[in-house]
Scaffold this active site. Structure first.
Site, PDB file in Angstrom:
ATOM      1  N   ALA A   2      28.504  38.943  63.751  1.00 40.06           N
ATOM      2  CA  ALA A   2      27.190  39.429  64.159  1.00 40.06           C
ATOM      3  C   ALA A   2      26.724  40.545  63.229  1.00 40.06           C
ATOM      4  O   ALA A   2      25.519  40.719  63.003  1.00 40.06           O
ATOM      5  CB  ALA A   2      27.243  39.927  65.603  1.00 40.06           C
ATOM      6  N   GLU A  38      37.419  30.413  51.159  1.00 37.21           N
ATOM      7  CA  GLU A  38      38.411  30.546  50.085  1.00 37.21           C
ATOM      8  C   GLU A  38      39.259  31.801  50.278  1.00 37.21           C
ATOM      9  O   GLU A  38      40.471  31.804  50.078  1.00 37.21           O
ATOM     10  CB  GLU A  38      37.726  30.628  48.718  1.00 37.21           C
ATOM     11  CG  GLU A  38      36.914  29.416  48.332  1.00 37.21           C
ATOM     12  CD  GLU A  38      35.463  29.505  48.779  1.00 37.21           C
ATOM     13  OE1 GLU A  38      35.191  30.015  49.889  1.00 37.21           O
ATOM     14  OE2 GLU A  38      34.590  29.042  48.026  1.00 37.21           O
TER      15      GLU A  38
END
Ligand code: THU
Length: 143
Positions: free
Chosen positions: A50, A59
Site C-alpha cells: 500500500a 527477481e
C-alpha cells in the site's frame, strides 16, 4: 550454461511463481525462477505494498531467498511478467528493471543467461551482460 531441459524447467517455474504475485495495485504479475551454481532453484514473485515504494520485484524476491539461504552464485534466471488476464497474443516480454539487473549482477556467474518468458514454449534468451553493459560491480571496489 544450463541445458535445454533446465532452461525449460526455469521458464515453467517462473510462470508458476507468477501465480503467487501480490500485485493489487499494478495488476501486473511477475514470476522469476533463479538457478544457482549449486543446482538449486529459488522462485520469487513481485510483492506490492500500500506504500507503493515498498514493493519488491520478482527477481529480487528470488535473489534474496537464494543469498539468504547461503546460495550466492547465480547461474541463470527466468522471468515471466504480464498483466492479469492478458491473452497470449497480448503478452509483451517483461525485461528485468534496472534495479534488478544491478542486484543480480552482484552475484552473477560470467555470461549468466536470462530467459524472458511469455509462455512455456515462447521465451527470449539473453544474458545479464547484454542487459547491463559496462556494469559496476564488486570488482570495481577492489584496489
Ligand atoms: N516488476 C517486477 O517484478 N520485475 C521487474 O523487473 C519489473 C517490474 C513488478 C514491480 C511491480 O510490482 C509491477 O511489476 C509493475 O511495475
Amino acid at each position: 550454461m544450463p541445458d535445454l531441459d533446465t532452461e525449460k524447467r526455469l521458464v515453467k517455474k517462473a510462470l508458476e511463481a507468477r501465480g503467487q504475485s501480490y500485485s493489487p495495485y499494478s495488476h501486473f504479475r511477475v514470476g522469476a525462477a533463479l538457478l544457482t551454481a549449486s543446482g538449486n532453484i529459488y522462485t520469487g514473485c513481485n510483492i506490492e505494498n500500500a506504500s507503493y515504494g515498498a514493493g519488491i520485484c520478482a527477481e529480487r524476491t528470488a535473489a534474496v531467498k537464494a543469498v539468504s539461504s547461503g546460495d550466492a552464485e547465480f547461474a541463470a534466471i527466468a522471468v515471466a511478467g504480464f498483466p492479469n488476464n492478458a491473452a497470449d497474443e497480448e503478452r509483451d516480454l517483461a525485461f528485468p528493471c534496472g534495479i534488478c539487473r544491478q542486484f543480480l549482477n552482484e552475484f552473477a556467474c560470467a555470461g549468466m543467461p536470462v530467459y524472458i518468458a511469455r509462455a512455456e514454449d515462447d521465451y527470449y534468451s539473453t544474458t545479464l551482460d547484454d542487459l547491463l553493459p559496462h556494469s559496476f560491480g564488486p570488482n570495481d571496489l577492489i584496489k
